[in-house]
Design an enzyme around this catalytic site. Structure first.
Site, PDB file in Angstrom:
ATOM      1  N   CYS A 191      39.808 -17.176 -15.337  1.00 57.09           N
ATOM      2  CA  CYS A 191      40.949 -17.822 -15.996  1.00 57.09           C
ATOM      3  C   CYS A 191      42.225 -17.006 -15.762  1.00 57.09           C
ATOM      4  O   CYS A 191      42.645 -16.853 -14.630  1.00 57.09           O
ATOM      5  CB  CYS A 191      40.650 -18.064 -17.469  1.00 57.09           C
ATOM      6  N   HIS A 242      36.184 -21.538 -16.897  1.00 55.16           N
ATOM      7  CA  HIS A 242      35.407 -20.539 -17.635  1.00 55.16           C
ATOM      8  C   HIS A 242      33.912 -20.745 -17.367  1.00 55.16           C
ATOM      9  O   HIS A 242      33.292 -21.581 -18.015  1.00 55.16           O
ATOM     10  CB  HIS A 242      35.654 -20.699 -19.140  1.00 55.16           C
ATOM     11  N   GLU A 262      31.521 -19.013 -18.323  1.00 59.07           N
ATOM     12  CA  GLU A 262      30.761 -18.682 -19.537  1.00 59.07           C
ATOM     13  C   GLU A 262      30.837 -19.784 -20.584  1.00 59.07           C
ATOM     14  O   GLU A 262      30.175 -19.714 -21.612  1.00 59.07           O
ATOM     15  CB  GLU A 262      31.231 -17.332 -20.095  1.00 59.07           C
TER      16      GLU A 262
END
Lengths: 202, 257
Positions: free
Chosen positions: A78, A183, A185
């Protein structure tokens, strides 16, 4: 060991949880030695470019990051990805790390004004250049984005794009330096598989 | 392009997920961590956690649960309930929340929206509004839907966007828990007034309610609690159904990680 650089920007909890969930050894750190010891490095980040760059400089890690990025895979996520570029035009003009050629510019200036900014939500990542990081990832899977600025003039480093009126560079690479605008994650199973792909590099 | 999101909402009180009808008549449902795991596995695009605990001990328990959920769930997590100051943002973000939803706290002090957006970014600040018709006008209610603030919902939504909210959740008190479909007139009235993403909440009773909802293009996500918690609607089935209706949704087929 994967070192996650802690420079006081953003939420590192989900990232370290994802890596632990995958059974990977990781360390949230701002120590130079940890970056040198690591097999891989992740540079996370949310917030504004100028502020983040300033904080990163204050850690005194910039030279170490530059040095280590030539020896081992590094992944910016990001804002961490945007910091890898030469320059950003977010609230003024700021120098980045310059590890990847290109600039970071406001998305709103380049897309249909009816489209919402931030570009937020799940979007399909299209692979345009195959790479070992995609080992467990299927072309077109959806990943989670939240951003208002995007990387430009970085065609030679772009591995994957998502369409948001314009093609948005989702995943970039130059040498051992990778960047993900989305992202991983927060991108469910597909995101975890990309992180596994990164962990398996070299 | 960005897909439409399906979001289950978990109201957590004293460490358990609970659910009411028209904001009242609260029933105990399940363990929040188990439920979050189930939603992560069945393809939820995001999770919303509301802390409806009144006591300080309850709040500490909620924080523990949040951390437990965040360590196992790899989709965006929004947290709301009792957010009145920047310190509250800090508290939940440190436990793994990605976005923070403000409601009564922002009505009391609208500058909270701007201050939070400046510190954490617009994308982090979700303005949640409980809306109810009063004499033919959409009004904003506070304190979990108990108090009519007298504020016009359309102007509050606009103001929230101006102040820096990155997303808006529109909860219809009129249709909440009734399971007769989303409140389309309200969603349209407010949806036309803002440009930030809109999450529709309140009234989902069956899969068709979601396909109806997404016919209105300005809605970005559908949020529900009861029908998902009782497994009347399973999210993976719902998303396959919506894909069949031509709605752009994220399908997670056979997993391999």
């Amino acid at each position: 060991m994967i070192a996650i650089i802690d420079y006081g920007v953003g939420n590192l909890f989900s990232l370290s949880s994802s890596l632990s969930f995958l059974g990977l050894d990781c360390r949230v750190t701002s120590r130079k030695e940890d970056l040198e010891d690591a097999d891989k490095i992740i540079l996370p980040g949310v917030g504004a470019f100028g502020d983040a760059m300033e904080r990163l400089i204050k850690t005194g890690l910039v030279d170490t990051i530059r040095e280590q990025a030539e020896k081992k895979p590094l992944l910016g996520i990001c804002l961490g990805m945007q910091l890898l570029f030469e320059k950003s035009y977010e609230y003024g003009e700021h120098e980045g790390l310059g590890l990847i050629r290109g600039v970071v510019a406001p998305l709103a200036a380049d897309i249909n004004p009816d489209l919402k900014v931030p570009h937020m939500g799940w979007n399909s990542l299209h692979i345009i250049k195959d790479d070992p990081i995609f080992r467990y990832f299927r072309n077109g899977e959806l990943v989670y984005y939240v951003h208002s600025y995007y990387a430009k003039n970085c065609k030679e480093s772009t591995l994957g794009v998502s369409q948001y009126d314009v093609p948005v560079a989702g995943l970039v690479r130059s040498g051992l330096v990778y960047g993900a605008q989305f992202h991983p994650e927060k991108s469910g199973d597909a995101g975890l598989r990309l992180l596994r792909g990164f962990a398996d590099l070299y | 392009m960005v897909s439409k999101r399906i979001i289950p909402c978990l109201d957590v009180r004293d460490g358990r997920v609970v659910k009411g009808v028209n904001f009242e008549g609260i029933q105990d449902m399940a363990d929040p961590v188990d439920m979050a795991r189930w939603y992560n596995e069945t393809g939820a695009d995001e999770l919303v956690f509301y802390d409806i605990t009144a006591s300080v001990e309850g709040r500490a328990l909620f924080t523990d649960i949040l951390r437990a959920v965040a360590s196992e769930i790899f989709i965006p997590l929004t947290v709301g309930g009792g957010i009145n100051a920047l310190e509250d943002f800090d508290r939940v973000l440190k436990c793994g929340a990605d976005k923070v939803s403000v409601n009564s706290g922002a009505i009391k002090d609208p500058s909270l929206i701007g201050a939070a957006a400046k510190r954490y970014g617009d994308q982090c600040v979700v303005l949640s509004m409980d809306v109810k018709r009063v004499d033919g006008e959409f009004k904003v209610f506070a304190k979990g839907g108990r108090e009519n603030t007298g504020i016009n919902a359309i102007s509050w939504a606009r103001r929230g966007e101006e102040l820096g909210a990155g997303e808006i959740v529109l909860n219809s008190i009129d249709t909440d828990g009734v399971r007769g479909g989303f409140d389309m007139p309200m969603l349209r009235a407010i949806g036309e007034a803002v440009t930030i993403p809109v999450v529709a909440s309140g009234g989902a009773g069956c899969m068709e309610d979601f396909s109806e909802l997404f016919k209105y293009d300005r809605v970005d996500a559908g949020l529900a609690a009861g029908i998902f918690h009782t497994k009347k609607v399973i999210i993976s089935d719902l998303k396959r159904y919506l894909a069949g209706c031509g709605v752009n949704v994220r399908l997670e087929e056979d997993k391999w990680s």
